[in-house]
Design a protein around this motif. Structure first.
Motif, short mmCIF file in Angstrom:
data_model
loop_
_atom_site.label_atom_id
_atom_site.label_comp_id
_atom_site.label_asym_id
_atom_site.label_seq_id
_atom_site.Cartn_x
_atom_site.Cartn_y
_atom_site.Cartn_z
N CYS A 35 0.83 -1.21 0.00
CA CYS A 35 0.00 0.00 0.00
C CYS A 35 0.86 1.26 0.00
O CYS A 35 0.51 2.26 -0.65
CB CYS A 35 -0.94 0.00 1.20
N ASN A 36 1.98 1.22 0.70
CA ASN A 36 2.88 2.38 0.71
C ASN A 36 3.45 2.63 -0.69
O ASN A 36 3.57 3.78 -1.13
CB ASN A 36 4.02 2.16 1.70
N ALA A 37 3.78 1.54 -1.39
CA ALA A 37 4.31 1.68 -2.75
C ALA A 37 3.28 2.31 -3.68
O ALA A 37 3.60 3.19 -4.48
CB ALA A 37 4.75 0.32 -3.28
N LEU A 38 2.02 1.88 -3.55
CA LEU A 38 0.97 2.45 -4.40
C LEU A 38 0.66 3.89 -4.02
O LEU A 38 0.38 4.73 -4.88
CB LEU A 38 -0.30 1.61 -4.30
N SER A 39 0.71 4.20 -2.72
CA SER A 39 0.45 5.57 -2.26
C SER A 39 1.52 6.52 -2.78
O SER A 39 1.23 7.66 -3.18
CB SER A 39 0.40 5.62 -0.73
N ASP A 40 2.77 6.06 -2.78
CA ASP A 40 3.87 6.90 -3.26
C ASP A 40 3.87 7.03 -4.78
O ASP A 40 4.31 8.06 -5.32
CB ASP A 40 5.22 6.32 -2.80
N TRP A 64 -7.91 -4.31 7.28
CA TRP A 64 -6.92 -3.25 7.44
C TRP A 64 -7.51 -1.91 6.98
O TRP A 64 -7.16 -1.41 5.90
CB TRP A 64 -5.66 -3.56 6.63
N PRO A 65 -8.40 -1.31 7.74
CA PRO A 65 -9.07 -0.08 7.29
C PRO A 65 -8.11 1.07 6.99
O PRO A 65 -8.31 1.80 6.02
CB PRO A 65 -10.01 0.26 8.46
N ALA A 66 -7.06 1.23 7.80
CA ALA A 66 -6.11 2.33 7.56
C ALA A 66 -5.39 2.15 6.23
O ALA A 66 -5.18 3.12 5.49
CB ALA A 66 -5.11 2.42 8.71
N LEU A 67 -5.02 0.91 5.92
CA LEU A 67 -4.33 0.66 4.65
C LEU A 67 -5.26 0.85 3.46
O LEU A 67 -4.86 1.37 2.42
CB LEU A 67 -3.74 -0.75 4.64
N ILE A 68 -6.51 0.42 3.61
CA ILE A 68 -7.49 0.61 2.54
C ILE A 68 -7.67 2.10 2.26
O ILE A 68 -7.72 2.55 1.10
CB ILE A 68 -8.84 -0.03 2.92
N ALA A 102 -6.12 7.62 -3.38
CA ALA A 102 -5.59 8.39 -4.51
C ALA A 102 -5.10 7.51 -5.65
O ALA A 102 -4.68 8.01 -6.70
CB ALA A 102 -4.44 9.29 -4.03
N VAL A 103 -5.16 6.20 -5.46
CA VAL A 103 -4.66 5.27 -6.47
C VAL A 103 -5.72 5.02 -7.53
O VAL A 103 -6.90 4.81 -7.21
CB VAL A 103 -4.23 3.93 -5.83
N THR A 104 -5.31 5.04 -8.78
CA THR A 104 -6.24 4.78 -9.88
C THR A 104 -6.10 3.33 -10.34
O THR A 104 -5.08 2.94 -10.90
CB THR A 104 -5.96 5.72 -11.06
N PHE A 105 -7.13 2.54 -10.08
CA PHE A 105 -7.15 1.14 -10.51
C PHE A 105 -7.97 1.05 -11.79
O PHE A 105 -9.20 1.08 -11.76
CB PHE A 105 -7.75 0.25 -9.43
N THR A 106 -7.31 0.92 -12.91
CA THR A 106 -8.01 0.91 -14.19
C THR A 106 -8.33 -0.49 -14.70
O THR A 106 -9.16 -0.64 -15.60
CB THR A 106 -7.17 1.63 -15.26
N LEU A 145 -15.65 3.45 3.54
CA LEU A 145 -14.23 3.14 3.38
C LEU A 145 -13.96 2.30 2.14
O LEU A 145 -13.00 2.52 1.41
CB LEU A 145 -13.74 2.40 4.64
N TYR A 146 -14.83 1.34 1.86
CA TYR A 146 -14.61 0.41 0.76
C TYR A 146 -15.30 0.84 -0.54
O TYR A 146 -15.09 0.21 -1.58
CB TYR A 146 -15.08 -0.99 1.16
N ARG A 147 -16.12 1.86 -0.49
CA ARG A 147 -16.88 2.28 -1.66
C ARG A 147 -16.01 2.53 -2.90
O ARG A 147 -16.36 2.08 -4.01
CB ARG A 147 -17.70 3.52 -1.33
N PRO A 148 -14.87 3.26 -2.80
CA PRO A 148 -14.07 3.52 -4.01
C PRO A 148 -13.62 2.27 -4.74
O PRO A 148 -13.60 2.24 -5.98
CB PRO A 148 -12.87 4.32 -3.47
N LEU A 149 -13.25 1.22 -3.99
CA LEU A 149 -12.81 -0.02 -4.63
C LEU A 149 -13.99 -0.83 -5.16
O LEU A 149 -13.96 -1.35 -6.28
CB LEU A 149 -12.01 -0.86 -3.64
#
Length: 373
Positions: free
Chosen positions: A65-70, A86-90, A95-99, A117-121
């Protein structure tokens, strides 16, 4: 002038494929040359290798998650994602774009407090498969699924409802048309010694639309009422997967059924339920494959009932139905155990001994088996 070997596509493909199981080596590949960056990252992030060991899994998920956030652009490489509670990691993935993300596997302790919390995914238009393991009740889990309208394959493991919550949910939603059209459904509802019966009719399953269902798997306790499945749905189902804390099953309404898998759970009279179910397969039934899922031990089965099952299996095999005796993984001495408990079909060599990972998923059945039928 000879070509730079780092630019030879065949060499690159071979290296990436050979190192696909080693995240550290793939990371090194991404540093070899500019032309290697995208292929290496694509393989590295396509299906993240998050270990199932809890302490290591937490660290691996945090690192991922840190790699994707960066570097949010890495999200377009991700096809499948498995996450624990893992709610904090989710939240860090906002800001990550999953296409291209098409499969999500979640463990969520309480879905009632996790919707935002999970709505974007869950609302991603590319999402097709959801595996949800939760400690929440069945009705609460169904309400949570409203967030993912594009899924076609669902595996849901949850707890049984209270009678009051089931009644409230059915009355509130029965008038609304379902909008999540499923192709495969695997449902496991855990309950107590006297579980509340859950219906499989359309009103009770809102927002799920099961009118086009091809694969149905029912696992867990006897908390699901098979007879409530709509007739139209029964006639369309091609693959049926059930374990037997659920009682005897009449397969005659399943007029398009090609594969029947029966998981014979140890103890509890499952053997007689399996026997009666197999005996209900008439010559006019289109079933082409019967799979009997066996516990690794084979020590607590009723041997008298197994002898009756043995004779029925041989009869089915004589009708050109493929009979598979299934163990979970490569069980030591499996052939000897089968020969002891099912001597007739073994002597006639009319069965196929197969090994599959525990909990064959409905979407896997659909992908691997249905196209060949």
């Amino acid at each position: 002038m000879s070509m730079n070997p780092l630019r030879i596509q065949e060499l690159l493909d071979l290296c990436i494929t050979f190192l696909s199981e080693s995240p550290a080596d793939l990371l090194s590949c991404s540093l070899v040359a500019r032309s290697w960056v995208n292929p290496a990252q694509s393989e590295l992030f396509c299906i993240p290798h998050l270990t199932s060991v809890p302490s290591r899994s937490d660290r691996a998920a945090r690192k991922f998650c840190n790699a994707l956030s960066d570097s949010p652009h890495l999200g377009h490489h991700v096809r499948e994602l498995s996450m624990g509670n893992w709610p904090a990691l989710i939240q860090s993935l906002d800001a990550v774009t999953f296409t291209h993300l098409h499969t999500l596997r979640f463990y969520i302790k309480n879905v009632s407090v996790a919707s935002d919390l999970y709505r974007p995914l869950l609302s991603l238009p590319t999402l097709r498969t959801l595996h949800l393991d939760t400690y929440s009740r069945f009705s609460a889990s169904l309400k949570f699924l409203v967030l993912c309208p594009t899924i076609q394959h669902l595996e849901l493991s949850c707890r049984e409802d209270y009678e009051e919550s089931q009644a409230d949910s059915t009355s509130a939603l029965s008038e609304r048309p379902p909008f999540i059209r499923l192709t495969s459904l695997q449902l496991e509802i855990s309950g107590g010694e006297d579980p509340l019966q859950h219906h499989l009719n359309q009103a009770a399953l809102y927002p799920l639309d099961i009118s086009e269902l091809k694969v149905l798997g029912i696992w867990g306790s006897g908390a699901i009422w098979w007879n409530s499945l709509p007739e139209a749905a029964q006639e369309r189902i091609r693959i049926l997967d059930s374990n037997f804390w659920l009682g005897e099953l009449d397969v005659s309404p399943f007029k398009s059924l090609a594969v029947l898998r029966l998981g014979m759970i140890q103890g509890g009279g499952a053997e007689s339920d399996v026997r009666c179910t197999l005996a209900s397969i008439s010559p006019s039934n289109p079933i082409r494959i019967v799979v009997l899922g066996l516990s690794n031990g084979l020590l607590r089965y009723n041997k008298e009932e197994c002898a009756k099952i043995d004779r029925i299996l041989l009869s089915l095999a004589s009708r050109d139905i493929r009979v598979e005796l299934e163990f979970h993984l490569d069980t030591q001495g499996a052939e000897e155990k089968v020969r002891d408990w099912f001597p007739t079909i073994t002597a006639a060599n009319k069965f196929h001994l197969v090994y599959r990972s525990y909990g064959m998923r409905a979407d896997v059945w659909l992908r691997d088996m249905l196209p060949n039928l």
